[in-house]
Structures are given as structure tokens and as C-alpha cells.
Scaffold this motif. Structure first.
Motif, short mmCIF file in Angstrom:
data_model
loop_
_atom_site.label_atom_id
_atom_site.label_comp_id
_atom_site.label_asym_id
_atom_site.label_seq_id
_atom_site.Cartn_x
_atom_site.Cartn_y
_atom_site.Cartn_z
N ILE A 380 0.60 -1.74 -0.08
CA ILE A 380 0.33 0.14 0.21
C ILE A 380 1.13 1.17 0.07
O ILE A 380 0.38 2.49 -0.71
N ALA A 381 2.43 1.54 0.61
CA ALA A 381 3.04 2.19 0.83
C ALA A 381 3.54 2.42 -0.75
O ALA A 381 3.92 3.63 -1.12
N LYS A 382 3.75 1.56 -1.69
CA LYS A 382 4.37 2.16 -2.76
C LYS A 382 3.13 2.50 -3.35
O LYS A 382 3.96 2.60 -4.64
N GLY A 383 2.57 2.36 -3.39
CA GLY A 383 1.12 3.34 -4.27
C GLY A 383 1.58 4.41 -4.68
O GLY A 383 1.09 4.74 -5.40
N PRO A 384 1.27 5.38 -3.58
CA PRO A 384 0.54 7.28 -3.48
C PRO A 384 2.16 7.27 -3.99
O PRO A 384 3.00 6.16 -4.60
N ASN A 385 1.81 8.52 -4.82
CA ASN A 385 3.09 9.27 -5.36
C ASN A 385 3.86 9.95 -4.22
O ASN A 385 2.77 10.27 -3.32
N PHE A 386 5.05 9.73 -3.95
CA PHE A 386 5.66 10.22 -2.86
C PHE A 386 6.58 11.77 -2.74
O PHE A 386 7.32 11.52 -3.76
N TYR A 387 6.58 13.15 -2.54
CA TYR A 387 7.22 14.63 -2.76
C TYR A 387 8.02 15.08 -1.38
O TYR A 387 7.57 15.50 -0.81
#
Length: 798
Positions: A380-387
Motif C-alpha cells: 500500500i505504501a508503494k501506491g501513492p506518489n511521494f514528494y
């Protein structure tokens, strides 16, 4: 040439209040549920209502507003609500302090009254500061409609918390268990691991004597917690430690308490620490807890919930932990069982809020499952784009370290009640159906008439409340109307953006993703923007105790919002590093506002003649190309929440490329007071000046909402924030690039300065590359050149 359309000679921070009051009165940024535009939703972090916002809040909310304004100009229907956190310990602690009461000694109804008084007296300092900062929230009024301001203690919000709990319970994801928990004696509540900090605390490492039952020999064991000898369950040594292999399987007799405990080899013992022997107590620290669990030992808890020793501590019963420690050392010395002590520092768990040392107490609490879902949560943590992408590692590292399920129940008052009842007859747990009304289980009648197990009709409501993070993790569900408006939620889930600080990645972000996964089976955000810290000008983290805090209200009073907002973008990349703040840095940012105002006012004097066709020369084509490049840079950066790099370039463009070079070169053509240019050439200069100004205002509008609003309104009679964000134009292929123009102008200016002449002085001759021949007239007029020549390099004769 006409008078300037912008009447005021200079920008004044007083203009800001006129504008933000208008926006508030007109409800300019209200969310339109019926719009056909694509929704862009921002899950804003709710600040506590009973304290003014700090500089970190001000900076990060200003950045969030830039995201919102940019997305509006890109054609999105922006859902940007303000939430105010009114739950939990801060409110309770404020009530205790103000009214001189203790939660543990006050009736619940009475204490809740004190909390409500605190909230009733709390001012609108936070919302006022946000308004003055130009934050374009959808609404400044509390309500239940999309985009309305919301309170986390409202019945509507708390009912959603209870409803999510009921669903999670029915999914088998929540259970009750009696186990050793982190306990804060100061806050009088259970703590999750994420609510604990570690601090190096000075203490004494005491060497004390144990006896081996079978041989009578003495063993010296070092400990920082002699008061916990009463709860010792085993003595261990490292399997590689040859000194103690003969003790394997024997029995130790504890000092003073004379309790018999086994001696075993175990890798938890450090051969190089102390004597190499370790007494393992039931709940001295997290290592002890894990050890007892792995070894199947029954824990003996010797500390009460109020931080005093209990009956298991024998003669130490009733004493505060520190007093008991001193008393135990005194007794050991009296009995000749204390060998010595040396000062040391001990990595000690402390409550992140009260800073009290954490104790470990056995009690029954509700838990939400997380250990069994670590692999799922890593996905799940690898799903959203992180900035930036580096921030994802903070989350993944936390997930990797999760070792126990999340204790979600707390023994406090001012939070969401846990919706459970218990049958008096058989203890059956009664879970109600989801409701639109809040269950106050501590005083409400059980909604079930008869126990389904024994038929009994008497029930007791759960008196506990939820962990604040169990409430806070609802925020994206709440703003998207989960369980309130299924059509809207299903259409617009996941939430577009979660902006937040790095220090609460392990709490707010993780728990929100965890709850979202348990309820929905997928990530609840598209994007996550994690910001770092604001430091003082010396690079030190701001703290009240250090006296280095910069109050955003002081900044607003002294400079207004616009210099602060510009500083927030040009100072550094907040999603990648900490950065520094000082009044001087913010004041410096204000000079760019004055420059942009003066440039805008100057350009506003020139009006294009509609009956004349514009003729653009290579200087016009060059600056238009530069402008297009800047528009693309801004659009690409803003899309990725990077306002730093684009604004650095835009600032440079305003000061140097545009003002110092282009504007100076075309000034004579725009005026055309001596008639040396055709009407078409003049129109080309005027059109280009206005085109560049229009582009500059639009790409800086998300960052400088007040200044750009005022200028654009005076020039065009429209609100710039509802204009489309510009699109980069096609490449026009000028004969030269910026470096060529800068080199030519720079060489002429340098020659004049070297000769002690003013920049307006005449120049006898300039030799320059052939490519500049097409704009010879402008160069001669700009620099007062008497004679022009052409060659490979620039040569200036003054």
C-alpha cells in the motif's frame, strides 16, 4: 502612452486585508458539488483549535494553498476544507491547568463541561491567521456540506469514527486483549509505540548481589531499575560467555525479595555490558516485554497506573517510582547487597506529549490488527506518489518495525466514545448497528434490549475512548463524504493529496493508510507531500524553551502575507530538507514584490492600438521564447508540488532577464516619443511587454495571490485565480539567446562603469557580432551609441 492603469504607486500590505475580507464575504472559493470539473481534494492536517498556529503551520498551509490555487487554474474543482482538531489530551490538559482539576479525580460529566468551556473560550486566532495568509479554504463556516470547515469533536465526525470501528470489528480486525502496554503516568493513558520518543537520561548503573541457590555463590548484576527486582522473572547470560556456562539451569535468589528465578543462556545478554549478567523484569522496557512473551513467562506487574508501586513491590508499595528506586538502593546497602554504582545515560522511552517516562502496565485494551498485514501495508505504501520519494522510506521503515498490534482504546474523557456495551450477566460484547447519531456509551442505554447469548437485559457501556489517531485517520474519508454520500465518495476516491509533516508519517499517514486499507482494500491517496522542519537563521529547530520561535502573527503584522509566501518557495525545497527562517530573509523577499509592482505599473502605461498590426523583432521573439520556457518550467514543477525551482527562476527572470535586459532594450520603442520606429514596431514592443506581464502574473498567482489579484483586476477587471494557467507557446527561433543579450549589455555597462561614466552616458563605438544587426537601432538608443561596427567579439570604445 497613457497614465498607468495601476493607480497606487507602490504595493502596500494593507491591500491584503481588503482582498481577503472580500474573498471571505463573497465565498469566492466555495466548493461546487454540481460542477462537471474533475475534483482535486486536499486532506489538510487539522491544527489544534486552542493554540495559535506556529511557523511550521503557516509555511506548510501557504504551500498547500499554492497547490490548491494552481489546480483551480488548471481547471479542477478543488475540495480544500479546513479542519480544526478539538479532540484529546491537549484539550483535557488545558482544562486541568485552567480549572485546577485532575481528570482522574473529577466526575466525567463535570470534566467534559470543563473541556467544553475551554473550547468555548478558544479564540479564532488560527482561522484568522489562515485568512490573513491568503489560504483559499472552501469555507470559513462550520457545517456538514462538502468543503465546510469541520471540527473533529463534532457529532458528525465522531459518528464516522464509530461507524468505521463497527465495520472493522465485524471484519474481525479489532479485538480485546489483556497485555502489557506503554503507559504514561502523566497523561494517565495507554500509548501506541508511535507516541513514544526516546531520550538519553542520566541515571545510575547499580551493581547488586544475587545468590545462586544450588552453590551459594554470589552473582553481581548491574541494573538501572533496582526497584523492579520484585518483578524479576529470569537471570540470563550470553551463550558465548564462558564465565557463566556453569550456571545454566541453576536458580538465582533475588536480593531483598528472596524470590527464586531460573538462570538461562540467552543472546539478549551483552557480554561487554556490566558483568554480563542481566536480570529480566516483567516490564522494565520493551526488550523485557518481548523476552517474557517469547519465553512464555508470566509477568508480574509492580507499577500502578498512577506511577506508584503496587502490592507486588512489597515494602516499596505506594511509593513513586523514583522514590522507590532510591529506597531500594538504600535497603540494598543496609543489607550489604549493593556493590557500587556509576553514573550512566540510559535510552529511556518518554511520552512525546508530556515527556514523562513511560512505564509498562498490564491492562485490557482494544487492538486493531496490523502485524499480520505488514506485507500488505508495504505494498500500500508503494501506491501513492511521494514528494519527495525519500519520504516514502520513512513510512516503509516504520512499517518494517511494527511488532505489536495498535492499541486503539484510551482511558480518557474528551474523545470519541467506544461504541460497545457488555452484558452484566455473561459478559457478551454488544456491538450496535451503525447510526447517524453518536453513541455516548458511558451514559446511553444499550440499543439492544436482550443479550443474544444469555437473554439478560442489563448492560454496561464501555467507558473508554478512542486513540486520537483513530479519529484523525478518518480525515480523507470524512472530507470525501464516506458513508454520507456514497455516489460522491465512490466517484472521487482516492483523495488527491495528503500534505503533512515528516514527524507524523508514522502516526497520521501510516494509520490513515492502514485504516483505509482495512476498509477499502487500496491506498486512500494519489499523492503524499511530506514537508520537513522550519529552523531559525542559525539552523536550530525552533523551540519555546530556546526562545528562537518566530511567530507568524508577528510576520503578518510586520510584512504581510506576500513576502512570507514568496520566502516559503524561494528559501528551499521543504519536501527535501529543513530550511531557515528569519525576518531579514522574509524582508528580502518583499523586494521582489516591489519590483513586480513597479514593472506592472510601468507596462500598464502602454496600450496597443487595435488598428495597427504588430511587428515583432528578434528581441521580442527571444523574450517570448524565454517566457514560454518559464511557463513550462512552472507548469512541470507545480504539477510535482515543486514551487522552489520555478520560483527561483521566475524571480531571476523578473529582476534580470526581463527588467534589466528586455525592458531596457525596448523602452525606447514602446515610448517611440521621437518617432524613430514604425507604429507596427511600437505595437510589437507593447504587445510583448503586456504578453510577458500577463504570463508572469498568471504563473506567480498561486504563490502571490493578493498582489497578482490586485494588479490583474486593475488591468483586466477579472479575478486572476479563475483564469486558465498559461500554456507554453511554440518556439519562435530568435537569432540569439539570453546569454548573447546579457553578454552584450554587460560589456557595454562594464565599459562605462570602468571609465567612471553613468549608464546613460554616450558611447563612441560598439563592435558586436553580426547577429545583432537586426536590432541595431534599439541597442544604439538604449546605450547611446554613436557608431556601430561588427566583428566576432564585443568591443566598446567609450
Amino acid at each position: 502612452m497613457a497614465d498607468a492603469k495601476i493607480s497606487e504607486k507602490r504595493w502596500d500590505k494593507a491591500f491584503e486585508s481588503e482582498i481577503y475580507e472580500k474573498w471571505k464575504k463573497d465565498k469566492t472559493y466555495r466548493f461546487d458539488k454540481n460542477s462537471k470539473k474533475k475534483v482535486y481534494s486536499i486532506d489538510t492536517p487539522p491544527p489544534y483549535v486552542n493554540s495559535p498556529i506556529h511557523l511550521g503551520h503557516a509555511t506548510t498551509y501557504a504551500l498547500m494553498d499554492m497547490f490548491a490555487r494552481y489546480k483551480r487554474m488548471k481547471g479542477f474543482n478543488v475540495l480544500f476544507p479546513l479542519g480544526l482538531d478539538r479532540n484529546g489530551l491537549p484539550i483535557e490538559m488545558a482544562a486541568e491547568k485552567k480549572f485546577g482539576v485532575k481528570l482522574t479525580e473529577t466526575k466525567r460529566e463535570e470534566f467534559l463541561g470543563y473541556c467544553e468551556k475551554i473550547l468555548g473560550e478558544s479564540s479564532d486566532i488560527s482561522t484568522e491567521s489562515f485568512l490573513r495568509l491568503g489560504i483559499s479554504f472552501n469555507s470559513w463556516e462550520v457545517g456538514n456540506k462538502l468543503g465546510d470547515m469541520y471540527h473533529t469533536d463534532s457529532d458528525d465526525y465522531r459518528t464516522l469514527t464509530q461507524s468505521t470501528f463497527i465495520d472493522l470489528w465485524k471484519k474481525g480486525l479489532i479485538y480485546e486483549d489483556k497485555r502489557i502496554n506503554n503507559w504514561c503516568p502523566g497523561c494517565q493513558t495507554t500509548l501506541a509505540d508511535c507516541e513514544i520518543e526516546y531520550k538519553e537520561i542520566s541515571t545510575f548503573f547499580n551493581d547488586i548481589k544475587f545468590k545462586v541457590k544450588e552453590t551459594g555463590e554470589e552473582m553481581v548484576i548491574g541494573t538501572t531499575r533496582p526497584e523492579l527486582v520484585c518483578s524479576c522473572g529470569m537471570v540470563i547470560f550470553n551463550p558465548e560467555d564462558k564465565r557463566y556456562k556453569h550456571l545454566e539451569g541453576k536458580t538465582a535468589i533475588t536480593p531483598v525479595f528472596n524470590k527464586e528465578v531460573p538462570i538461562r543462556a540467552h543472546p539478549f545478554a551483552d557480554m561487554d555490558k556490566g558483568t554480563g549478567l542481566v536480570m529480566m523484569c516483567s516490564a522494565g522496557d520493551t526488550t523485557d516485554i518481548r523476552f517474557f512473551r517469547e519465553m512464555g513467562l508470566k509477568p508480574v506487574i509492580s507499577i500502578n497506573m498512577d506511577g506508584t508501586m503496587n502490592k507486588n513491590a512489597g515494602f516499596l508499595s505506594g511509593m513513586k517510582v523514583r522514590d522507590a528506586r532510591l529506597k531500594m538502593v538504600e535497603t540494598l546497602k543496609e543489607k550489604g547487597l549493593h556493590v557500587g554504582a556509576k553514573r550512566t545515560t540510559h535510552r529511556t522511552p518518554v511520552c512525546e506529549r508530556s515527556k514523562d517516562e513511560v512505564e509498562f502496565i498490564e491492562m485490557s485494551e482494544l487492538y486493531m490488527k496490523q502485524v499480520d498485514f505488514k506485507k500488505d501495508m508495504a505494498k500500500i505504501a508503494k501506491g501513492p506518489n511521494f514528494y519527495s520519494e525519500n519520504s516514502r522510506k520513512i513510512l516503509l521503515d516504520w512499517i518494517d518495525g511494527v511488532s505489536i498490534d495498535w492499541p486503539i482504546s484510551r482511558r480518557r474523557y474528551y474523545a470519541t466514545p467506544i461504541p460497545l456495551w457488555y452484558c452484566d450477566g455473561c459478559g457478551e460484547v454488544i456491538v450496535p448497528e451503525k447510526s447517524d447519531a453518536l453513541y455516548n456509551t458511558w451514559k446511553d442505554k444499550c440499543p439492544v434490549g436482550k443479550c443474544p447469548k444469555c437473554g439478560g437485559s442489563k448492560f454496561k457501556g464501555d467507558e473508554r475512548v478512542f486513540d486520537t489517531w483513530f479519529d484523525s485517520s478518518n480525515s480523507p474519508l470524512y472530507i470525501l463524504k464516506y458513508m454520507r454520500d456514497d455516489k460522491f465518495f465512490n466517484k472521487h476516491m482516492p483523495c488527491s493529496l495528503r500534505p503533512q509533516g515528516k514527524e507524523i508519517v508514522r502516526t497520521w499517514l501510516y494509520y490513515t493508510l492502514l485504516k483505509g486499507y482495512h476498509l477499502l482494500g487500496k491506498p486512500i491517496f494519489n499523492d503524499v507531500f511530506v514537508h520537513f522542519h522550519i529552523l531559525d537563521e542559525k539552523g536550530i529547530k525552533m523551540s519555546k524553551s530556546l526562545g528562537n520561535v518566530v511567530d507568524p502573527r508577528d510576520i503578518l503584522e510586520k510584512f504581510g502575507a506576500e513576502p512570507f509566501r514568496l520566502w516559503a518557495t524561494v528559501e528551499g525545497n521543504l519536501d527535501r530538507t529543513d530550511f531557515r527562517c528569519s525576518y531579514d530573509r522574509i524582508d528580502g523577499a518583499g523586494k521582489t514584490l516591489a519590483k513586480l509592482w513597479n514593472v506592472s505599473r510601468f507596462i500598464s502605461m502602454f496600450e496597443a492600438k487595435d488598428d495597427v498590426k504588430a511587428e515583432f523583432n528578434d528581441i521580442d521573439l527571444w523574450i517570448r521564447d524565454e517566457m514560454s520556457r518559464l511557463v513550462k518550467l512552472a507548469d512541470d514543477g507545480f504539477t510535482k508540488y515543486d514551487f522552489h525551482k520555478p520560483m527561483i527562476e521566475i524571480k531571476h527572470f523578473i529582476w534580470e532577464t526581463f527588467s534589466s535586459h528586455y525592458l531596457e532594450l525596448v523602452k525606447n520603442r514602446a515610448y517611440n516619443s521621437e518617432g524613430k520606429f514604425t507604429a507596427g514596431e511600437q505595437r510589437g514592443a507593447v504587445d510583448t511587454l503586456n504578453y510577458c506581464l500577463d504570463m508572469i502574473l498568471k504563473i506567480t498567482a498561486p504563490v502571490l495571490p493578493f498582489l497578482t489579484y490586485k494588479i490583474y483586476m486593475e488591468l483586466n477587471g477579472r479575478d486572476i485565480h479563475f483564469e486558465e494557467f498559461p500554456v507554453a507557446g511554440k518556439v519562435l527561433k530568435s537569432k540569439f539567446v539570453t546569454e548573447d543579450i546579457v553578454a552584450l549589455n554587460g560589456a557595454i555597462w562594464k565599459a562605462k562603469q570602468g571609465a567612471g561614466l553613468s549608464l546613460k552616458s554616450d558611447v563612441s563605438e560598439v563592435v558586436m557580432p553580426e547577429m545583432f544587426k537586426v536590432v541595431e537601432k534599439e541597442i544604439m538608443l538604449t546605450h547611446n551609441v554613436k557608431k556601430m561596427g561588427y566583428g566576432d567579439d564585443v568591443k566598446v570604445t567609450v
